[in-house]
Design an enzyme around this catalytic site. Structure first.
Site, PDB file in Angstrom:
ATOM      1  N   ASP A  67       2.637   6.269  -5.577  1.00 19.98           N
ATOM      2  CA  ASP A  67       2.467   6.432  -7.025  1.00 19.98           C
ATOM      3  C   ASP A  67       1.597   7.672  -7.229  1.00 19.98           C
ATOM      4  O   ASP A  67       0.363   7.608  -7.209  1.00 19.98           O
ATOM      5  CB  ASP A  67       1.814   5.193  -7.621  1.00 19.98           C
ATOM      6  CG  ASP A  67       1.663   5.268  -9.146  1.00 19.98           C
ATOM      7  OD1 ASP A  67       1.743   6.382  -9.703  1.00 19.98           O
ATOM      8  OD2 ASP A  67       1.463   4.211  -9.754  1.00 19.98           O
ATOM      9  N   GLU A  93     -10.027   0.663  -7.790  1.00 16.32           N
ATOM     10  CA  GLU A  93      -8.767   0.610  -8.514  1.00 16.32           C
ATOM     11  C   GLU A  93      -8.470  -0.871  -8.712  1.00 16.32           C
ATOM     12  O   GLU A  93      -7.805  -1.498  -7.895  1.00 16.32           O
ATOM     13  CB  GLU A  93      -7.667   1.332  -7.737  1.00 16.32           C
ATOM     14  CG  GLU A  93      -6.462   1.648  -8.588  1.00 16.32           C
ATOM     15  CD  GLU A  93      -5.422   0.560  -8.568  1.00 16.32           C
ATOM     16  OE1 GLU A  93      -5.682  -0.503  -9.170  1.00 16.32           O
ATOM     17  OE2 GLU A  93      -4.373   0.756  -7.966  1.00 16.32           O
ATOM     18  N   ARG A 107      -1.055   7.739 -10.166  1.00 20.04           N
ATOM     19  CA  ARG A 107      -2.231   6.926  -9.865  1.00 20.04           C
ATOM     20  C   ARG A 107      -3.149   7.593  -8.856  1.00 20.04           C
ATOM     21  O   ARG A 107      -4.352   7.786  -9.086  1.00 20.04           O
ATOM     22  CB  ARG A 107      -1.766   5.570  -9.347  1.00 20.04           C
ATOM     23  CG  ARG A 107      -2.785   4.769  -8.573  1.00 20.04           C
ATOM     24  CD  ARG A 107      -2.060   3.641  -7.835  1.00 20.04           C
ATOM     25  NE  ARG A 107      -2.930   2.980  -6.889  1.00 20.04           N
ATOM     26  CZ  ARG A 107      -3.142   3.425  -5.659  1.00 20.04           C
ATOM     27  NH1 ARG A 107      -2.574   4.541  -5.241  1.00 20.04           N
ATOM     28  NH2 ARG A 107      -3.939   2.753  -4.856  1.00 20.04           N
ATOM     29  N   GLY A 149     -12.539  -3.056  -3.033  1.00 16.65           N
ATOM     30  CA  GLY A 149     -11.109  -3.244  -2.806  1.00 16.65           C
ATOM     31  C   GLY A 149     -10.496  -1.972  -2.265  1.00 16.65           C
ATOM     32  O   GLY A 149      -9.612  -1.374  -2.876  1.00 16.65           O
ATOM     33  N   GLU A 181     -18.126 -10.424  -2.810  1.00 15.66           N
ATOM     34  CA  GLU A 181     -19.083 -11.472  -3.163  1.00 15.66           C
ATOM     35  C   GLU A 181     -19.796 -12.053  -1.939  1.00 15.66           C
ATOM     36  O   GLU A 181     -20.796 -12.763  -2.079  1.00 15.66           O
ATOM     37  CB  GLU A 181     -18.371 -12.600  -3.918  1.00 15.66           C
ATOM     38  CG  GLU A 181     -17.812 -12.209  -5.272  1.00 15.66           C
ATOM     39  CD  GLU A 181     -16.437 -11.571  -5.204  1.00 15.66           C
ATOM     40  OE1 GLU A 181     -15.902 -11.230  -6.276  1.00 15.66           O
ATOM     41  OE2 GLU A 181     -15.890 -11.409  -4.078  1.00 15.66           O
ATOM     42  N   HIS A 226       0.824  -1.212   0.000  1.00 12.08           N
ATOM     43  CA  HIS A 226       0.000   0.000   0.000  1.00 12.08           C
ATOM     44  C   HIS A 226       0.858   1.262   0.000  1.00 12.08           C
ATOM     45  O   HIS A 226       0.474   2.273  -0.590  1.00 12.08           O
ATOM     46  CB  HIS A 226      -0.948  -0.039   1.200  1.00 12.08           C
ATOM     47  CG  HIS A 226      -1.855  -1.221   1.159  1.00 12.08           C
ATOM     48  ND1 HIS A 226      -3.021  -1.229   0.430  1.00 12.08           N
ATOM     49  CD2 HIS A 226      -1.736  -2.456   1.711  1.00 12.08           C
ATOM     50  CE1 HIS A 226      -3.597  -2.420   0.544  1.00 12.08           C
ATOM     51  NE2 HIS A 226      -2.833  -3.174   1.318  1.00 12.08           N
ATOM     52  N   ASP A 279     -12.985  -4.561   1.675  1.00 12.55           N
ATOM     53  CA  ASP A 279     -11.724  -5.217   1.341  1.00 12.55           C
ATOM     54  C   ASP A 279     -11.638  -6.553   2.067  1.00 12.55           C
ATOM     55  O   ASP A 279     -11.993  -6.661   3.245  1.00 12.55           O
ATOM     56  CB  ASP A 279     -10.529  -4.350   1.723  1.00 12.55           C
ATOM     57  CG  ASP A 279      -9.300  -4.672   0.895  1.00 12.55           C
ATOM     58  OD1 ASP A 279      -8.908  -3.832   0.066  1.00 12.55           O
ATOM     59  OD2 ASP A 279      -8.754  -5.773   1.053  1.00 12.55           O
ATOM     60  N   HIS A 312       3.483   2.693 -10.942  1.00 10.04           N
ATOM     61  CA  HIS A 312       3.943   1.417 -10.374  1.00 10.04           C
ATOM     62  C   HIS A 312       3.543   0.236 -11.260  1.00 10.04           C
ATOM     63  O   HIS A 312       4.088  -0.846 -11.112  1.00 10.04           O
ATOM     64  CB  HIS A 312       3.387   1.224  -8.961  1.00 10.04           C
ATOM     65  CG  HIS A 312       1.946   0.827  -8.920  1.00 10.04           C
ATOM     66  ND1 HIS A 312       0.913   1.715  -9.115  1.00 10.04           N
ATOM     67  CD2 HIS A 312       1.364  -0.371  -8.712  1.00 10.04           C
ATOM     68  CE1 HIS A 312      -0.230   1.079  -9.023  1.00 10.04           C
ATOM     69  NE2 HIS A 312       0.002  -0.185  -8.779  1.00 10.04           N
TER      70      HIS A 312
END
Length: 404
Positions: free
Chosen positions: A73, A165, A76, A100, A151, A67, A122, A348
């Protein structure tokens, strides 16, 4: 483990380092993070089983170094922040789902943009840290962190916006887009927003003599000792599997071609299982062909416009189109683009390179034509099987590899 031949040599692949990208280590939804859902029958997609590979994947994203690299980054993270603020009118007063969420940075950006509620989901243990970060920023009344797979979790309301992302190396590595599709089909309101909304995967032939010098020719003379016998093994170890590294626009021999275009509003999970695209390149230089590079960009468009399935995903039925070297040259309505192209600022994700064991000497204006097939591994859908078949200089070549 998977095996994949390359140019028919049958070498065994080398182990691949863990992927260094993505905001979250998998995904997870108001209520219990692992509830069984309502007793009423719902027309929702069935949750896929959680495999040992998935558990290892989630565990990898528990490490802070992953992370840290992603947050550092700047291209991003700042592009996502800019996209959220650009679409603030679509987020303010709305319910957002972050698929996520990782450390929760995108969820917090959405809260700053005025979201009424954000579900930050997450499956990795980084979600525990995300809860603390949300409390530290006094946003617990807006951001709900759920630790579990998207899910498996329960969210007891529809959402207006999905943000994620999800992109892996070569765009599709890790197969996290399937979780976004699941969330879209289960929770997104009609006319809702998905960020990013579109993605394109590109490829082009490249030359990179320095890579061969560093990895192969180095063995010719090591401190005055002849070690050329190591060169076949060096080629196997360096070039059997895809390599994630940074190249420049000077390494690219031709205009790139579009391998696949993804419309996140309409794409279906089964369309990602196998993608095949034809290509024809014409070399702009006389130079050795060392391999092929892949990169991607994603677009942050507003609400969905009605399109036919073929219009939304033209390359998924085998059609391709030439693209300019700058993958930022997009449709007129595109406002925010995150690019990983060689000529743009590095990220990255870098670029994904498939190197040949033996370079091919190209003449200026020489054609290279063939096809590329990218398919999810039957053993583990987060892996990619890649098969390149191409013709140049009166000879056919095949390059097969597994991105694991």
């Amino acid at each position: 483990m998977f095996t994949g031949g390359a140019d028919g040599n049958g070498h065994l692949p080398r182990p691949r380092r863990p992927r260094r990208g993505g905001l979250g280590g998998g995904t997870g939804g108001m209520g219990s993070p692992h509830g069984q859902g309502s007793s009423a029958v719902q027309p929702y997609p069935a949750a896929p089983p959680c495999t040992d590979y998935d558990m290892a994947y989630f565990k990898a994203y528990s490490h802070i170094s992953v992370h840290e690299e992603m947050l550092k980054d700047h291209v991003r993270t700042s592009t996502y922040r800019n996209a959220i603020m650009h679409h603030q009118d679509l987020i303010a007063g709305k319910v957002v789902l972050d698929v996520g969420c990782g450390t929760g940075v995108l969820s917090i950006f959405c809260a700053f943009a005025g979201a009424t509620r954000v579900y930050a989901v997450d499956a990795s243990d980084i979600a525990i840290q995300a809860m603390e970060i949300v409390r530290e920023n006094e946003l617990s009344d807006k951001v709900v962190v759920l630790h579990g797979r998207i899910e498996d979790v329960i969210i007891e309301e529809k959402v207006d916006v999905i943000i994620s992302e999800w992109m892996g190396y070569m765009l599709l590595y890790e197969s996290m887009l399937g979780s976004v599709i699941f969330a879209r089909d289960k929770w997104l309101k009609p006319g809702g927003v998905i960020l990013p909304s579109h993605a394109s995967l590109y490829m082009a032939p490249i030359t990179n003599s320095q890579r061969y010098q560093d990895s192969v020719f180095f063995w010719r003379d090591v401190y005055g000792i002849k070690m050329s016998s190591m060169m076949p093994l060096a080629k196997q170890c360096a070039f059997m599997e895809p390599s994630v590294e940074t190249i420049s626009g000077e390494n690219v021999l031709t205009w790139p071609t579009v391998v696949s275009q993804v419309d996140c509003y309409t794409i279906q999970a089964q369309e990602l299982e196998t993608i095949t695209a034809a290509f024809k390149f014409t070399s702009m230089l006389q130079a050795p062909l060392h391999g092929f590079a892949f990169w991607f960009d994603v677009e942050f468009n507003g609400p969905v416009r009605q399109k036919s399935k073929k219009q939304a995903n033209p390359s998924l039925d085998g059609n391709t189109q030439n693209a300019s070297p700058s993958s930022k040259k997009k449709k007129p309505d595109v406002s925010i683009v995150l690019s990983t192209a060689p000529e743009d600022a590095p990220t990255h994700w870098q670029q994904t390179l498939l190197y040949l064991f033996e370079p091919i000497e190209l003449k200026k204006d020489q054609n290279i034509e063939g096809s590329v097939t990218i398919s999810q591994s039957q053993q583990h859908a987060r892996f990619l099987n890649i098969c390149l078949k191409y013709f140049t200089g009166d000879q056919w070549y095949v390059k097969e590899s597994v991105m694991r």
